[in-house]
Design a protein around this motif. Structure first.
Motif, short mmCIF file in Angstrom:
data_model
loop_
_atom_site.label_atom_id
_atom_site.label_comp_id
_atom_site.label_asym_id
_atom_site.label_seq_id
_atom_site.Cartn_x
_atom_site.Cartn_y
_atom_site.Cartn_z
N ALA A 30 0.83 -1.21 0.00
CA ALA A 30 0.00 0.00 0.00
C ALA A 30 0.86 1.26 0.00
O ALA A 30 0.60 2.21 -0.74
CB ALA A 30 -0.92 -0.01 1.22
N SER A 34 1.22 3.92 -3.25
CA SER A 34 0.76 5.30 -3.12
C SER A 34 1.90 6.31 -3.09
O SER A 34 1.73 7.45 -3.50
CB SER A 34 -0.09 5.47 -1.86
OG SER A 34 0.69 5.20 -0.70
N VAL A 192 -6.15 2.62 -0.63
CA VAL A 192 -5.11 2.39 0.36
C VAL A 192 -5.68 2.50 1.77
O VAL A 192 -5.39 1.69 2.65
CB VAL A 192 -3.95 3.39 0.16
CG1 VAL A 192 -2.96 3.30 1.31
CG2 VAL A 192 -3.25 3.12 -1.16
N ILE A 195 -7.52 -0.53 2.77
CA ILE A 195 -6.64 -1.62 3.17
C ILE A 195 -6.24 -1.47 4.64
O ILE A 195 -6.29 -2.42 5.43
CB ILE A 195 -5.38 -1.67 2.28
CG1 ILE A 195 -5.76 -2.08 0.86
CG2 ILE A 195 -4.35 -2.65 2.86
CD1 ILE A 195 -4.59 -2.05 -0.11
#
Length: 208
Positions: A30, A34, A192, A195
């Motif tokens: 993640a 990002s 993200v 998650i």
């Protein structure tokens, strides 16, 4: 010292464990997706540092206290879960930059490193893993139990670091593509954040 056969068997088991996607892997992916490969690697190093702390805790016996105290286990579990949910909510609410070309990375590597350490240290399942798993490969007749635990713990940390770096490098390349596409970037933070929140909920619902 630990005999070679035991080390090989231990290494094979750990390799299978660390390369199966779990919370540490998902956090690393993640971050790399990002914020880039460098931040993903920093997250992996932070997780490794957190595992070093768990190794020390297992050696001195603190993990045993966590394993036998339902209250302490619950406190650490919910603090860790709340922290992951907090990171998730922040990522969901954060607005995507309007100018992609001039935008900075969403999070610096140093901050990702510190957050990863805290998230890993506050995961009681990791402490219990070290407590339950490492002693299976320790034989008192091979010498100092503390030294054997130290060797096994460090080996676990190193193999775990290799796996998170591999995932970070792969996910970092994907992140470069995503950041060049505004339509995808708009929803990237929400994905993200989702998650993180899912990991936090999963941790909170885990049984002892």
């Amino acid at each position: 010292m630990i005999d070679l056969t035991t080390l090989v068997a231990y290494g094979a088991v750990v390799l299978g464990f660390v390369f199966i996607p779990g919370p540490a892997t998902l956090l690393t992916v993640a971050r790399a997706t990002s914020s880039g490969t460098k931040v993903g690697i920093a997250t992996g190093v932070g997780i490794a540092a957190g595992d070093l702390i768990h190794t020390f805790m297992a050696i001195v016996g603190i993990s045993a206290i966590i394993a036998t105290s339902a209250l302490l286990f619950s406190i650490i579990k919910y603090i860790g879960a709340a922290y992951l949910v907090y990171l998730g909510i922040r990522a969901i609410l954060e607005k995507a930059p309007a100018n992609l070309a001039a935008s900075a990375l969403p999070i610096p590597a140093g901050k990702a490193f510190r957050q990863a350490i805290l998230a890993e240290v506050l995961n009681p399942k990791t402490a219990l893993f070290f407590l339950a798993f490492l002693p299976q490969f320790v034989a008192p007749e091979n010498g100092s139990v503390m030294l054997q635990l130290t060797i096994l713990g460090i080996l676990f940390v190193l193999l775990g670091l290799v796996s998170t770096v591999v995932f970070a490098v792969c996910a970092g390349g994907l992140g470069s593509f995503l950041r060049r596409n505004p339509a995808v970037l708009k929803w990237q933070g929400k994905a993200v954040g989702g998650i993180y929140c899912a990991l936090g909920v999963r941790l909170a619902l885990q049984e002892r």
